[in-house]
Design a protein around this motif. Structure first.
Motif, PDB file in Angstrom:
ATOM      1  N   THR A 180      35.495  85.395 183.131  1.00 47.84           N
ATOM      2  CA  THR A 180      35.877  84.414 182.111  1.00 47.84           C
ATOM      3  C   THR A 180      35.802  85.052 180.724  1.00 47.84           C
ATOM      4  O   THR A 180      35.171  86.094 180.519  1.00 47.84           O
ATOM      5  N   ALA A 181      36.411  84.385 179.761  1.00 46.47           N
ATOM      6  CA  ALA A 181      36.337  84.865 178.380  1.00 46.47           C
ATOM      7  C   ALA A 181      34.888  84.918 177.910  1.00 46.47           C
ATOM      8  O   ALA A 181      34.476  85.866 177.223  1.00 46.47           O
ATOM      9  N   GLY A 182      34.118  83.911 178.272  1.00 50.02           N
ATOM     10  CA  GLY A 182      32.720  83.883 177.847  1.00 50.02           C
ATOM     11  C   GLY A 182      31.935  85.051 178.419  1.00 50.02           C
ATOM     12  O   GLY A 182      31.115  85.672 177.722  1.00 50.02           O
ATOM     13  N   VAL A 202      32.914  88.023 176.392  1.00 51.46           N
ATOM     14  CA  VAL A 202      32.217  88.015 175.100  1.00 51.46           C
ATOM     15  C   VAL A 202      30.824  88.645 175.269  1.00 51.46           C
ATOM     16  O   VAL A 202      30.408  89.506 174.475  1.00 51.46           O
ATOM     17  N   MET A 203      30.132  88.229 176.315  1.00 46.19           N
ATOM     18  CA  MET A 203      28.779  88.763 176.568  1.00 46.19           C
ATOM     19  C   MET A 203      28.805  90.265 176.802  1.00 46.19           C
ATOM     20  O   MET A 203      27.944  91.000 176.309  1.00 46.19           O
ATOM     21  N   ARG A 251      29.311  91.956 173.417  1.00 45.09           N
ATOM     22  CA  ARG A 251      28.137  91.852 172.538  1.00 45.09           C
ATOM     23  C   ARG A 251      26.986  92.714 173.037  1.00 45.09           C
ATOM     24  O   ARG A 251      26.346  93.426 172.249  1.00 45.09           O
ATOM     25  N   HIS A 252      26.724  92.655 174.337  1.00 44.66           N
ATOM     26  CA  HIS A 252      25.591  93.420 174.854  1.00 44.66           C
ATOM     27  C   HIS A 252      25.872  94.918 174.832  1.00 44.66           C
ATOM     28  O   HIS A 252      24.981  95.716 174.538  1.00 44.66           O
ATOM     29  N   THR A 292      29.775  96.238 163.058  1.00 41.84           N
ATOM     30  CA  THR A 292      29.965  94.824 162.746  1.00 41.84           C
ATOM     31  C   THR A 292      31.266  94.378 163.394  1.00 41.84           C
ATOM     32  O   THR A 292      32.333  94.900 163.078  1.00 41.84           O
ATOM     33  N   HIS A 293      31.155  93.439 164.319  1.00 40.68           N
ATOM     34  CA  HIS A 293      32.361  93.058 165.049  1.00 40.68           C
ATOM     35  C   HIS A 293      32.378  91.551 165.291  1.00 40.68           C
ATOM     36  O   HIS A 293      31.359  90.863 165.197  1.00 40.68           O
ATOM     37  N   TYR A 294      33.569  91.056 165.580  1.00 41.50           N
ATOM     38  CA  TYR A 294      33.818  89.666 165.947  1.00 41.50           C
ATOM     39  C   TYR A 294      34.540  89.709 167.292  1.00 41.50           C
ATOM     40  O   TYR A 294      35.633  90.291 167.377  1.00 41.50           O
ATOM     41  N   ALA A 295      33.982  89.116 168.315  1.00 42.80           N
ATOM     42  CA  ALA A 295      34.651  89.074 169.633  1.00 42.80           C
ATOM     43  C   ALA A 295      35.297  87.695 169.774  1.00 42.80           C
ATOM     44  O   ALA A 295      34.592  86.681 169.816  1.00 42.80           O
ATOM     45  N   ILE A 296      36.610  87.648 169.811  1.00 43.04           N
ATOM     46  CA  ILE A 296      37.345  86.382 169.737  1.00 43.04           C
ATOM     47  C   ILE A 296      38.243  86.207 170.966  1.00 43.04           C
ATOM     48  O   ILE A 296      39.173  86.994 171.169  1.00 43.04           O
ATOM     49  N   PRO A 297      37.990  85.186 171.770  1.00 44.53           N
ATOM     50  CA  PRO A 297      38.903  84.906 172.895  1.00 44.53           C
ATOM     51  C   PRO A 297      40.284  84.504 172.379  1.00 44.53           C
ATOM     52  O   PRO A 297      40.399  83.705 171.449  1.00 44.53           O
ATOM     53  N   ILE A 315      26.107  87.375 187.206  1.00 42.57           N
ATOM     54  CA  ILE A 315      27.085  86.327 187.533  1.00 42.57           C
ATOM     55  C   ILE A 315      27.638  86.505 188.943  1.00 42.57           C
ATOM     56  O   ILE A 315      28.599  85.847 189.318  1.00 42.57           O
TER      57      ILE A 315
END
Lengths: 172, 172, 172, 172, 172, 172
Positions: free
Chosen positions: D51-53, D56-57, D60-61, D69-74, D157
């Motif tokens: 999944t997108a979520g 994202v994890m 980030r991890h 410095t980042h932005y993870a955007i679905p 998961i």
């Protein structure tokens, strides 16, 4: 005598001399022609390189020197065959009959009770969007397969390079 | 004792004796059965020739002589596996368990914490929608693979010719 | 004599005695009834509190003691009136006529060439989904306006509290 | 001096050391990085298991111990290449340039007048989502191809079993 | 000198003399005009009674006796303002400037870096779709507010009765 | 001790001190916070002036000087309440509980079996997106109602003028 208006649909990726030949043939039988531009929402794909607006231009310019009264109407996919005829009907001026050689198109209009004619097929080799796109990608001759106006439009929009580039995309 | 209701889903293109056999088998374990008709928005395609409404009819008529209490519910695709179980649950009467042999269906319901059973597989050759569609297109025998009521419905809607016609469509 | 099947559509938020009265009246004229559950994808809204599946249950249970042969079919909105009739037709068993008092429904089916009948309107005060939802939210009497089976279903799903809660939502 | 922000997009099914290497390379040139997670609405498919979520994890991890410095955007698919750049731009913080080796992505951003750089390709065998998914399904070694944090997330998961299960699904 | 093409959009429910006046005014400044028909997917609503195809006809017939080279293109809503300009651009022949008095349209094109002109507003009372629809429903005079060709089309499609009927629909 | 992650959702049109106060309050109870940006696909509307990307920036910059570990995730509307929780869950890192004062949000998560807490309401006058948008349009004071970083972002994107302009649009 009653005005007669026909409907003809294609993806026109790109508009080629086969389309041109069918349209001039249909135009001998009817007064006006509605030309549906299918998969209008698609572009920049190996099988759908051109936008609907670019395809509108191809049709208008290719038919400019004829006196065929026509309406070029982009038609977005709904992905539901069962409502497709209603969708077409709602987006277009009313028409009396459909011209198509596509079995699905024929079936859907016939199930809806609309008269369908099959135009003479164009036989010359290469009069197919798929073949023209293959030739463009491969760097082979393709310009003799489309109306001169279409060559101009494809060049104006850098269409050869666009098609080559999007066809290299491999989805991982 | 508590009433038990199960969920079973298929595309039913067409409903065949394999489906019939699974459903009668499930019906021995539960009181009511919710039958989801998947890809409900699709029809007139080589792999999805029949509308949801036609498939509702196939199921109802095929089960008419049984005493299986069932609900046949069209389920449109959302193209998002992560919300598919919630979508099913919102469109159907509440159910206690799912019967499926499809690995994705099993996975999605199990991740949602819903009990999944695997019904006995039907083994006889040809009990598959794909094989039946292939036979219809090829003009081979197929009628022994579906309940008699399904033959009638396919004939009523000119389904053999529809399937042959849409399967000839080649997208350029 | 030929079997006659009619179509009737509503949102059934909730299914009430007005609907029940219309359906039993239609059933005297036809053999089978297809009941479309409109806005099937909506739920948990002040004007659409119940899921399609919950509304399927209301209809089935409310009609359980009648001998009306019916099909309760969730119909998702397409937000395109021009294709709505085709969408209905594709999701439902074939029907010969429509019963409706809704001017838009009448118009759309009549433009599609389908016969529409207007069932007798139910007159008793409060036989309206809007009024019943208002009463539920306000804590006024509402149970005499719906079939007993519907009361049970609304209670089973904690529907009174759900409706009150979602109706308090103010979108900022 | 002006802050510089770049955009980089992938499906990250899963996030692997090739992605990590590209991102750390880009980070040397810019101050901030917007990471678009493509096909965000997809999951539980053989080619899109996570999944997108979950993705994202992973991002980030995996980047937690760097100072990027980042932005993870679905980013959900719109299935319309012609509006894709506008869609990206509306969902993300403003960026000055794009990094991509994907010909379609390059083409679409260049047609929109946005500067595109091609990051150095990662060459080590197996640094590809497709290859990693193939190895997971086949039971071959794959853990050396992803950051350690990604291994943990996939295990948390039950991702190995999920991927194997959904890849067994054959659509009839 | 370079050919100049402008874009103008409206819902044209119906096409009226205010639209006609704006279009003839724009036509004095440019060579060709692309006319976008907004909310193309809507019809049979009190505020959107006519289909896109009917609106194409209104425009074509109303402009038939002028020598304005124009393209009438149905534009479906995407419900995403941020991609709306790209959507327009993909569906239409390329244009150099936009004419609009609608603040949102102006804003969106200006943010996209496209030149916007404000055509002179038409002042005569009643030159508004809303007012014309109100008059049609109320049985007041409306025919002096639209081009004669539009009267014919509305009569051909039984548009007065359609608008009255759909405007009576009250959603419960 | 176990890491605890919470979910909080808003439209953040714009992000204001009320949101800031709730988030800092939630952050005292949990380790990480997932911030869903609702109606992510909307922008350039009187009630939704800012893009999802602009709202991501507002949140990141407003929280920059706190040590709150957070994920700002755009969430597009699906227009189906029944699948909304699954949609959220698929787009976000896993969370243990939800904080919300919105009755619909509370209801949907509680029906899905997810723990919901109600954060203390912020009482100071004007801490509401609607009131702030009204003030911006009216030319009244609004800057004391949002974090300083949000003022900067709104100014950078010419947000005051954008909101005024789109709020003048009247749909005919």
């Amino acid at each position: 005598m009653q005005m007669r208006r026909a409907f003809y649909i294609g993806r026109f990726q790109p508009f080629h001399l086969g389309h041109y030949s069918v349209i001039t043939s249909i135009a001998r039988d009817v007064d006006e022609l509605v030309i549906g531009i299918g998969s209008a929402q698609k572009s920049h794909e190996a099988t759908n390189p051109f936008t609907a607006g670019e395809r509108v231009m191809m049709i208008r310019h290719a038919l400019r020197d004829t006196d065929i009264t026509h309406y070029a109407i982009p038609i977005e996919d709904l992905q539901r065959n069962a409502v497709w005829v209603s969708h077409i009907v709602s987006m277009t001026p009313p028409f009396d009959m459909v011209y198509s050689n596509n079995p699905l198109v024929i079936r859907l209009f016939e199930e809806a009770g609309i008269e369908v004619h099959q135009p003479p097929m164009y036989h010359r080799d290469g009069y197919s969007g798929r073949e023209i796109r293959r030739r463009i990608i491969a760097g082979e001759d393709w310009k003799h397969l489309v109306p001169p106006a279409v060559i101009d439009i494809i060049e104006d929009i850098d269409g050869v390079e666009r098609l080559r580039q999007v066809s290299r995309t491999d989805i991982d």
